[in-house]
Design a protein around this motif. Structure first.
Motif, PDB file in Angstrom:
ATOM      1  N   LEU A  76     -34.435 -14.205 -55.833  1.00 22.48           N
ATOM      2  CA  LEU A  76     -34.385 -13.745 -54.606  1.00 22.48           C
ATOM      3  C   LEU A  76     -35.357 -12.391 -54.805  1.00 22.48           C
ATOM      4  N   SER A  77     -35.632 -12.244 -54.006  1.00 23.95           N
ATOM      5  CA  SER A  77     -36.775 -10.908 -54.238  1.00 23.95           C
ATOM      6  C   SER A  77     -35.886  -9.849 -53.572  1.00 23.95           C
ATOM      7  N   ASN A  78     -35.544  -8.658 -55.040  1.00 21.38           N
ATOM      8  CA  ASN A  78     -34.487  -7.855 -54.684  1.00 21.38           C
ATOM      9  C   ASN A  78     -36.035  -6.689 -53.552  1.00 21.38           C
ATOM     10  N   GLU A  79     -36.892  -6.550 -53.419  1.00 19.62           N
ATOM     11  CA  GLU A  79     -38.166  -6.139 -53.028  1.00 19.62           C
ATOM     12  C   GLU A  79     -37.268  -6.703 -51.030  1.00 19.62           C
ATOM     13  N   GLU A  80     -37.259  -8.220 -51.175  1.00 21.42           N
ATOM     14  CA  GLU A  80     -37.859  -8.773 -49.835  1.00 21.42           C
ATOM     15  C   GLU A  80     -36.029  -8.604 -49.253  1.00 21.42           C
ATOM     16  N   ILE A  81     -34.879  -8.193 -49.994  1.00 23.03           N
ATOM     17  CA  ILE A  81     -33.782  -8.185 -49.483  1.00 23.03           C
ATOM     18  C   ILE A  81     -33.450  -6.602 -48.762  1.00 23.03           C
ATOM     19  N   ALA A  82     -34.463  -5.680 -49.729  1.00 22.41           N
ATOM     20  CA  ALA A  82     -34.030  -4.231 -49.666  1.00 22.41           C
ATOM     21  C   ALA A  82     -34.617  -3.851 -47.700  1.00 22.41           C
ATOM     22  N   GLU A  83     -35.612  -4.393 -47.955  1.00 23.48           N
ATOM     23  CA  GLU A  83     -36.456  -4.352 -46.510  1.00 23.48           C
ATOM     24  C   GLU A  83     -35.924  -5.426 -45.908  1.00 23.48           C
TER      25      GLU A  83
END
Length: 287
Positions: A76-83
Motif C-alpha cells: 500500500l502507498s505510504n503517501e496515500e496513507i499519510a494523505e
C-alpha cells in the motif's frame, strides 16, 4: 493534535486496505493472521480507523508494512496513507514503512515522506522483510531517521503473519529477536526505538534492552494483556513504567478488547496513565 483531550494513544494500528480496495497482503497471509488471532478478517480504511478511534477519544499511529520485495504482493502507498491521515489530524499519526532492501532509494524516500508528506515515524517488520536489524547495510537508513528526528518501530518476537502455514510461508522468526536491536540502540543513541509486542520467546531480552537503553521503548500490542508474560507485568509496574506503551494491533485486536483486559491486570494506578498516554507523548514527541 490536542493530546490533553485524549484518553489514550494507540501506537500500533495497521492499515490493511487502501481507499481503492487493495489489501496489504495476499488472502492466504491475511486469513492465516485472522486465524492466529481467532477473529474474522476485517480491513478498515484510514477514514474508518479515524472514525473508530475518534468515537473512543483515542489517537492512533497508523501504518502499513512494505512487504512487496519479500512477498511479491504490492505494498500500500505510504503517501496515500499519510494523505488520508492528514484529513484526520485530531486522531491519526501516520508512520511510513520502507523495506531496508530498497537501499539508497529507501533512504531518499524516508526523507521525502517526512518532509513532504508529514510522516512521523517508520514501521519495520524484520521477519517479513527478511533482514537483521543490526546489519550494517541498513545503517544509512537509521542515520537518516535519526537526523530527521522520527522514531523507528520494529516488530519483535513471534508473528501471526504466516502462522500455521507450511514453512510459515518462509517467514523466519529469528530476524525479530529484540537483542539485535541492542546494537542499533547503542549505535544510534539519538534514534527512538519502539520494540513492538511482548517479544516471546525473547521477553527477558526485550526487558533488558529497554531498561539499559534510554532511547528504547516497548509497545504492548499484539497480545491480550491477560496473556502477558509475568515478568513483563512486573517490569511495566516498576523499572519500565515509563518505557511501555499502549498498542492494540488493530484490526487484529480491537483497542476496546485490549483495554478491557488491561483493566483486569494488576497494574498500579499511577502507572496506568503512563502506559495509556503519557509515555507515548514522550516517545512520539507530541509535546
Amino acid at each position: 493534535m490536542d493530546v490533553s483531550s485524549l484518553v489514550a494513544i494507540d501506537v500500533h494500528v495497521h492499515v490493511e486496505q487502501d481507499l481503492h480496495g487493495h489489501l496489504s497482503m495476499d488472502d492466504e497471509l491475511l486469513e492465516a493472521a485472522a486465524a492466529y488471532f481467532k477473529g474474522e478478517p476485517h480491513h478498515p480504511t484510514v477514514p474508518e480507523i479515524a472514525e473508530h478511534y475518534r468515537a473512543q477519544q483515542m489517537a492512533a499511529v497508523v501504518f502499513t508494512v512494505d512487504s512487496e520485495l519479500a512477498t511479491g504482493h504490492p505494498t500500500l502507498s505510504n503517501e496515500e496513507i499519510a494523505e488520508a491521515a492528514a484529513a484526520h489530524p485530531d486522531v491519526l499519526i501516520p508512520f511510513g514503512s520502507i523495506n531496508p532492501a530498497r537501499g539508497r532509494s529507501g533512504v531518499r524516500l524516508a526523507r521525502t515522506l517526512v518532509t513532504e508528506h508529514g510522516v512521523r515515524g517508520f514501521k519495520f517488520h524484520p521477519s517479513i522483510q527478511a533482514f537483521e536489524p543490526n546489519d550494517r547495510r541498513v545503517y544509512p537508513l537509521y542515520e537518516e531517521l535519526q537526523s530527521l528526528g522520527v522514531p523507528a518501530l520494529f516488530h519483535t518476537g513471534q508473528t501471526g503473519i504466516g502462522s500455521g502455514l507450511p514453512g510459515g510461508r518462509g517467514i523466519k522468526l529469528r530476524y525479530s529477536d529484540p537483542m539485535l536491536l541492542d546494537d542499533v540502540a547503542a549505535d544510534f543513541p539519538g534514534l527512538t526505538i519502539i520494540m513492538a509486542h511482548p517479544s516471546v520467546p525473547w521477553q527477558d531480552a526485550a526487558i533488558s534492552v529497554a531498561q539499559h537503553k534510554a532511547n528504547v521503548y516497548i509497545d504492548l500490542s499484539g497480545w491480550s494483556p491477560k496473556y502477558f508474560p509475568p515478568q513483563l507485568v512486573r517490569a511495566a509496574n516498576t523499572l519500565l513504567k515509563r518505557k511501555v506503551l499502549f498498542g492494540s494491533d488493530y484490526p487484529l485486536i480491537s483497542p476496546e478488547r485490549w483495554i478491557r483486559d488491561f483493566e483486569a491486570l494488576e497494574i498500579r494506578d499511577e502507572v496506568r496513565p503512563l502506559v495509556m498516554k503519557e509515555n507515548a507523548i514522550r516517545a512520539l514527541g507530541l509535546r
